[in-house]
Each structure stands twice: as structure tokens, then as C-alpha cells.
Design a protein around this motif. Structure first.
Motif: not given
Length: 475
Positions: A176-181, A195-198, A226-234, A241-244
């Protein structure tokens, strides 16, 4: 296993061209997990068709490179259907995954997944990096589009799980791909870092629903994007990302977390020479897909364990997860598979269930017996002409059917047909608008049958298209 063997077990490399011997020797020397087959590795005949016997032989050589272990090596491919299909004819051509969302039929998605994977198994593949569990946001999604099953998280969850079950029934491991979406970001990770701003709450309510469903269904692999999620690790790609990875494990996932291809622009430039491989492993990845240089990645992982930048326990955990998955796959036995092209009837059935009328009549012929065709690629027009002939339609006069492909301009003419993502016809001035979600022979047969009035269009829009809401279609 030695540290060198463990480091190899977590790397899945690519190679260029169809000369497999040199690559197989690298797999053997570095103890690599297996190989992925990309488009340029597929042996083709003079007409551009896949040579099945040669593909089988190539995969057998790659499988032999992993001999000596108690589990088979990974022989993987990206075969989603639609735009992402490494293997073409004589294998069955499948419409885009959004077809299943338009058809709204989980059983059909499962049968199609099994039929698709059976042909892969016949050629020696045991992993398909599919399905896309991404929830698309529509025309602002430049990457996923019709690769998504639906813009509705619940539908995307149910259908991606059923498709995964079909793959597993044929003996092919899904991911299943691509977490986190990836369907809700507005940049393409092949070119840059989106950048995923959600917020986390928004991700839980939309993007993570299909992944939670996949985890609950026991899907063996989840791919991180390969998505940056500021809510997890900017500023850090989710794949590194370890947080992801923590968020993924918090969903209850215990299987193999595989990165998206590490040679993509979102990571390759900033994290060269094996840096991305070490970062991903340290963060929580188990399988490193397509590092730009497998030998450098392997050396970097071994070196990182020796100097303490990567714990030996983390490498052990990753290697054990990959070996366990493949050991289980090996014990399950390899189904015989199905001959190339055997799924053509199922592919046609999917398109016939998916074709959607956005504007126009739902009953009877849409054209008077003859049509003109424009737009699309030359092959699209040729397939349409052949399908029109089978449906009893002449081509050369009458209403204009405008075929609109991925990224196409708003269509003119009398009948606008979206071949891929349906929002390509949102601004069309054509009085009749149809969404086809595919460019296969079966898809064009479905289109011709509806135009001729020999079949109805049962599909419903799985994503909004301009002023046409989700669920638009014939009743």
C-alpha cells in the motif's frame, strides 16, 4: 548473518538495460534483497511487445542470485494499471485504478487484482508495488490522479484492500502506498519535495484511512512517500522521518515499511552517497527501494553500524522483517500464474462497469451511426476506430468525439471523453461528457458500446469534476 549480509537484505536495487548478468553478480556479491524491474529492463520485440519467455528467463536469473537463503529473493515491479504499468502487451492492459472507484465494486477490484497478479506470477514476479492507497484531492493533485481509487477515503480504503487481497490470492505481495498520503499534496515528489500542510487530525480523517484499513487487513508492506509533513517532522521527507514511521507503527503495522525510490529528486540531491539509505533505516524503514547507487548505500549502512550512527539492533529488525515476509511468501508456494493476456476479459469488464456519463443522455444511441474522432494519441484514435467498428459505428463523419488524455486541455467537439483522470473535461464546452478512466482496448470497447446505444454507462464519479459532484452518473 554477517553485517554485510544484513545490509544487503534491506536494499532492493534497480539496474539499467536488459543485460542481467552483471547485475545478478552484484546482487550475489552484496547479498541484496532482490531486484525491481523497471521499464528499460523489460525485453521487447521489434513491435514493442514484451517477450514473455525472455522476461521469465531474466527473472529466473535474478531469483538464482538470491539462492542459498532459506527464503526467495524479491522480484518486484510497478504494475498498477493505467499510467503506471511497466509491462505492456501481450500482458493484459488494465485501466486506471480510479475505474474501481467509478464501478464501486469491491469484488470486481479483488478479481481484477488477482487476474493482474496471476500474469505477473507467470513471469516470475512475487512483489507488485501496488495498490496506490492515496486519496486524491482532484485537479490540484499533479502526481496521483487516476492512480487513486477515489477521492472518498472510505471508498479508497475498501477498494485498495480488495485489490491487495486479489494480488495476494495470486501469490504476489502488495504494498500500500504512499504513506502518509501523496494524493493530497500539490507537488510531484519525482521533481521536488512536496509539503503536506494538513494537521494530524486532518490526515487521520482523510489520508490515513486507507492505510489503517490496509494494516487491519494484514497487507504485508506499506511504502512511505517523499513528502514533508510539518505536523510530524518539518522539512524531512516522510521516507526518512522517524516520526512518520512512528505514526505508521501506531496504526498497528508490523510488516515491512519500504521507502519510495531513493533515486527520486525529492531525496537524491540533498542526501547523496548512501546518506538517504542510512537515514531511512535509522528512522524506521525496513527496505530501501532503488538507492541511486546500491554499492554506496550498502557500504554506508555497514559503515554506519560500525561507527554507531545506525544501531545493530535497528538493522537486525529491518533485515528480520524483510526475511520473514519473504520466508512466508516462499512457504506459501508459488501459484502457477496465468498466461499473458488471460485477464483481457476481466479488464474489459472493469471498464464497462466504470464508464461514467457526466452530461448527456443515459439511454439509447449518443451518435447517429457515424462519428469523427480527434484528440488523444495516435494509438488512442486507432483503438477507438477499431472499437467503433466492432460496435457498428463508422468513423469519418458525424459528431466529433474528442479524446482527452492526462493533462489535456478543455475539450471542444460534441462528445468529450476523459481517458485518464476525469477532471480533464471539467471545462469542456462539449454537450456530452464521458469519463473512461482508461486507454485499453476494453475501455474503448466500453466507450463505443455506450456511444452506439448497445450498453449503458453504470459508473459514478469517484471524484468531483468541476461542477459535477462525486456520485454523478446515470441512475
Amino acid at each position: 548473518m554477517t553485517p554485510e549480509e544484513k545490509a544487503g537484505q534491506v536494499i532492493l536495487p534497480f539496474f539499467t538495460g536488459t543485460d542481467v548478468e552483471a547485475h545478478a553478480q552484484v546482487v550475489e556479491r552484496l547479498h541484496l534483497a532482490g531486484s525491481i524491474i523497471m521499464g528499460d529492463n523489460v525485453p521487447l520485440d521489434a513491435s514493442g511487445a514484451v517477450k514473455p519467455a525472455t522476461m521469465q528467463a531474466l527473472n529466473r536469473r535474478l531469483a538464482k542470485a538470491s539462492a542459498g537463503r532459506a527464503w526467495p529473493g524479491i522480484i518486484a515491479v510497478d504494475q498498477e494499471g493505467g499510467l503506471v504499468s511497466r509491462l505492456g502487451r501481450p500482458l493484459t492492459e488494465w485501466p486506471a485504478p480510479m475505474s474501481y472507484g467509478a464501478a464501486g465494486n469491491g469484488a470486481l477490484a479483488r478479481l481484477a487484482g488477482k487476474a493482474l497478479a496471476s500474469e505477473l506470477a507467470h513471469l516470475g514476479f512475487n512483489v507488485d508495488f501496488a495498490p496506490g492507497a492515496d486519496v486524491t484531492i482532484g485537479p490540484n493533485d499533479p502526481t496521483i490522479g487516476a492512480r487513486s481509487f477515489s477521492a472518498d477515503p472510505e471508498a479508497a480504503a475498501a477498494l485498495s484492500v480488495e485489490f491487495s487481497r486479489g494480488l495476494l490470492e495470486a501469490g504476489v505481495l502488495p504494498a500500500a502506498k504512499h504513506f502518509p498520503g501523496h494524493g493530497s499534496v500539490t507537488a510531484d515528489s519525482h521533481r521536488s519535495l512536496p509539503v503536506q500542510g494538513a494537521t494530524l487530525e486532518q490526515l487521520e480523517a482523510r489520508d490515513w484511512k486507507p492505510f489503517r484499513a490496509a494494516v487491519g487487513a494484514g497487507v504485508p508492506m506499506v511504502m512511505t512517500g517523499h513528502i514533508a509533513v510539518p505536523a510530524l517532522e518539518p522539512g524531512v521527507p516522510a521516507s526518512l522521518s522517524q516520526a512518520t514511521y512512528g505514526a505508521l507503527r501506531d496504526l498497528g503495522f508490523e510488516g515491512v515499511a519500504v521507502t519510495d525510490a531513493l533515486n527520486m529528486s525529492a531525496v537524491k540531491g540533498k542526501y547523496p552517497d548512501g546518506k538517504a539509505a542510512v537515514m531511512a533505516l535509522a528512522a524506521g524503514a525496513d527496505l530501501l527501494l532503488m538507492p541511486a547507487d546500491a554499492a554506496k548505500a550498502h557500504a554506508a549502512v555497514v559503515r554506519a553500524v560500525k561507527n554507531g550512527r545506525l544501531s545493530a539492533a535497528r538493522l537486525d529488525e529491518a533485515a528480520v522483517r524483510v526475511a520473514t515476509m519473504m520466508h512466508w511468501r516462499g512457504r506459501a508456494g508459488a501459484p502457477g500464474g496465468a498466461a499473458p493476456g488471460s485477464g483481457a476479459g476481466m479488464s474489459s469488464r472493469v471498464s464497462a462497469a466504470a464508464i461514467t456519463v457526466l452530461a448527456g443522455e443515459c439511454r439509447g444511441p449518443m451518435v447517429p451511426g457515424a462519428v469523427r474522432v480527434t484528440g488523444g494519441a495516435p494509438r488512442d484514435r486507432a483503438l477507438f476506430a477499431a472499437a467503433a467498428g466492432r460496435a457498428g459505428l463508422r468513423v469519418g463523419s458525424g459528431p466529433v468525439v474528442n479524446l482527452v488524455g492526462f493533462g489535456g486541455r478543455p475539450a471542444k467537439g460534441d462528445i468529450a471523453v476523459a481517458l485518464d483522470a476525469p477532471w480533464a473535461i471539467a471545462g469542456s464546452t462539449a454537450p456530452v461528457k464521458l469519463a473512461l478512466y482508461g486507454r485499453t482496448p476494453g475501455a474503448f470497447d466500453a466507450l463505443a458500446a455506450v456511444l452506439a446505444g448497445k450498453a449503458t454507462a453504470p459508473g459514478k464519479l469517484p471524484a468531483a469534476v468541476g461542477r459535477y459532484p462525486v456520485g454523478t452518473g446515470c441512475r
